[in-house]
Design a protein around this motif. Sequence first.
Motif, PDB file in Angstrom:
ATOM      1  N   HIS A  40      11.585   7.461 -23.013  1.00  0.00           N
ATOM      2  CA  HIS A  40      11.746   6.172 -22.376  1.00  0.00           C
ATOM      3  C   HIS A  40      10.856   5.983 -20.938  1.00  0.00           C
ATOM      4  N   PHE A  41      10.214   7.282 -20.454  1.00  0.00           N
ATOM      5  CA  PHE A  41       9.537   7.145 -19.367  1.00  0.00           C
ATOM      6  C   PHE A  41       8.199   7.966 -19.345  1.00  0.00           C
ATOM      7  N   ARG A  42       7.183   7.254 -18.507  1.00  0.00           N
ATOM      8  CA  ARG A  42       6.104   7.834 -18.176  1.00  0.00           C
ATOM      9  C   ARG A  42       6.024   8.366 -17.092  1.00  0.00           C
ATOM     10  N   VAL A  43       6.073   9.663 -16.635  1.00  0.00           N
ATOM     11  CA  VAL A  43       6.215  10.047 -14.942  1.00  0.00           C
ATOM     12  C   VAL A  43       4.914  10.588 -14.647  1.00  0.00           C
ATOM     13  N   ARG A  44       4.150  10.202 -13.643  1.00  0.00           N
ATOM     14  CA  ARG A  44       3.145  10.703 -12.980  1.00  0.00           C
ATOM     15  C   ARG A  44       3.406  11.478 -11.846  1.00  0.00           C
ATOM     16  N   THR A  45       2.974  12.568 -11.437  1.00  0.00           N
ATOM     17  CA  THR A  45       3.804  13.354 -10.385  1.00  0.00           C
ATOM     18  C   THR A  45       2.789  14.333  -9.735  1.00  0.00           C
ATOM     19  N   LEU A  85       6.450  11.209  -6.081  1.00  0.00           N
ATOM     20  CA  LEU A  85       5.792  12.064  -5.004  1.00  0.00           C
ATOM     21  C   LEU A  85       6.525  12.934  -4.711  1.00  0.00           C
ATOM     22  N   SER A  86       5.966  14.246  -4.310  1.00  0.00           N
ATOM     23  CA  SER A  86       6.593  15.602  -4.367  1.00  0.00           C
ATOM     24  C   SER A  86       7.748  15.466  -2.897  1.00  0.00           C
ATOM     25  N   ASN A  87       7.590  14.801  -1.896  1.00  0.00           N
ATOM     26  CA  ASN A  87       8.550  14.673  -0.941  1.00  0.00           C
ATOM     27  C   ASN A  87       8.236  13.131  -0.104  1.00  0.00           C
ATOM     28  N   PRO A  88       9.492  12.749   0.439  1.00  0.00           N
ATOM     29  CA  PRO A  88       8.984  11.471   1.148  1.00  0.00           C
ATOM     30  C   PRO A  88       7.940  11.320   1.984  1.00  0.00           C
ATOM     31  N   ARG A  89       7.545  12.426   2.662  1.00  0.00           N
ATOM     32  CA  ARG A  89       6.445  12.261   3.588  1.00  0.00           C
ATOM     33  C   ARG A  89       4.975  11.980   2.879  1.00  0.00           C
ATOM     34  N   GLY A 109       6.371  -3.967 -17.838  1.00  0.00           N
ATOM     35  CA  GLY A 109       7.843  -3.558 -17.439  1.00  0.00           C
ATOM     36  C   GLY A 109       7.851  -3.146 -16.042  1.00  0.00           C
ATOM     37  N   PRO A 110       8.944  -2.604 -15.586  1.00  0.00           N
ATOM     38  CA  PRO A 110       8.943  -2.096 -14.303  1.00  0.00           C
ATOM     39  C   PRO A 110       7.969  -0.619 -14.021  1.00  0.00           C
ATOM     40  N   ARG A 111       7.769  -0.710 -12.728  1.00  0.00           N
ATOM     41  CA  ARG A 111       7.000   0.329 -12.130  1.00  0.00           C
ATOM     42  C   ARG A 111       7.847   1.112 -11.044  1.00  0.00           C
ATOM     43  N   MET A 112       8.425   2.279 -11.151  1.00  0.00           N
ATOM     44  CA  MET A 112       9.211   2.770  -9.958  1.00  0.00           C
ATOM     45  C   MET A 112       8.638   3.810  -9.167  1.00  0.00           C
ATOM     46  N   VAL A 113       8.657   3.955  -7.918  1.00  0.00           N
ATOM     47  CA  VAL A 113       7.963   4.960  -7.174  1.00  0.00           C
ATOM     48  C   VAL A 113       8.972   5.562  -6.331  1.00  0.00           C
ATOM     49  N   MET A 114       9.073   6.913  -6.732  1.00  0.00           N
ATOM     50  CA  MET A 114      10.165   7.793  -6.159  1.00  0.00           C
ATOM     51  C   MET A 114       9.599   9.185  -5.252  1.00  0.00           C
TER      52      MET A 114
END
Length: 499
Positions: A40-45, A85-89, A109-114
């Motif tokens: 249910h997810f496509r994660v680019r990281t 992204l690997s870290n908040p910075r 649909g939604p796009r979430m950035v974490m």
Amino acid sequence: MGIRLGLLGLALTLFSGCTASRALCPAEGGRPWREVRSTHFRVRTNLEEQAAAKSAVELEEFRRALLLAWGAGFDPPGTVDVIVLSNPRDLEEFTDARYAGFAGQTPDGPRMVMTGGGGYLLADTTGDKETQAHELAHYLSAYALLRQPRWVSEGLASYLQTVTIRPSDRNVVLGRASPALLQYVRAHGWLTLDELWQWDGKTNQSTAELQLHYASSWLWVHYLINEHGDRFSAFQAQLARGEDPQRAFAAAFQGDTSYPAALANYVRLGRYAISTQPLPPVPTQTQTRALEPADVHVIRALLFTQTPGDVPREERQRKAALELEQALKEDPTHVETQRMQAETLDKAERLKLARVMVEQHPEDGRAWDLLATALQAEGDMSAPQEQARQRAAKLLPDSPSAQNGLAWYYVLTEQPQKGLAPARRALWLMPGDPIILNTQTALLFQTGRCNEAVAMGRRTLDMFRDGFSDEIRQTFKRIYATQEANCVPAPAASSTQSQ
């Protein structure tokens, strides 16, 4: 299927720290990027490979935990786009403020950035994921509740945003009070339900007005779930069937007006129940592929244009344009880059580019979708647009926007029978999108299914909220009223067809 004990574009937790990290592509000294796909997810990281795969599974667990609110058997379709992204910075480069994440909407649909850290994406705290939980709850609740007055929609999402999966025993905890929202209503009071029912017709509210409405919605939903669970479940069951919200509420509470009396005491004491349930099994299969430099520059362009903050739009666009320019240097035929570039071109240039893309990528539905859109912009409603729409829908079977694009073509060309199938699929994939709902409404009116069209129109108007002005909502309201007045009922055999 109601919640008992079982913000679009808002920014998540503020982050403080030094600016020392950048989410660059590997060719520029950055960490390797990869795409991980789960059910249910496509994660680019730019997380390490093992952490990236783990994050996709954690998101599946997060989704499954939220779905428990509607019962263990509830499992709707759809894929959510996530950038981690690997870290908040890493995120600080794209905004003047220091955010740890945000959520927004795309046509599919939604796009979430974490932001991650140590490979563990969803820690046992609420602050690092409440925005994502809120947005994901909105997305999932649209599959459960066909009609949603705004106070119910926002109240349920706020109720669910405190969901936690306890690492110690893998139990899901639902229903915790939001400390920030509870503190707000204790300090500022709350709106009555009569006032909240009027929220659907209000736009251009101040920040203070929105805060009061959001907090009041959360309070009423939290209170009704805890103190009047059976009635609130009956209310939701009627919303799930698409019934009129105010009539459904009146039927569920059967004239009882005593329910508001204990609310002040409920706020003062802060006593409530929570639900603790085992996390059901989730799909753990993932597929990983390395991202090319051009892919990374596209992600960076998206972040420059979509990350919240006060950076001027012109500066964001300038930086995004540089990323797209570099992406095309890396891969001159990169589809997603060309699609984003096309948004900056005039109609003739866009159509020319779209034709080139189709020649270069005949098996990529995104190229065909751009060609169809470019033809429509030129006013060309002939067979080439239909063929492009059909090709895009076939190559992108799980894209709500591609399916809806084909259905809308048939609305515009008054071929409603051809549009029903792709419209149904688009609605199945994303039932809470007002653009998709509007297409279905138009097709129902065109086929003479007047009663169904009126009901669908009311459902559509429910969903014209954030991002849509009151003028747009009133425009569609007038359109539906005109269509209803002119609707010619289909013969009985046709009018009883199921969607």
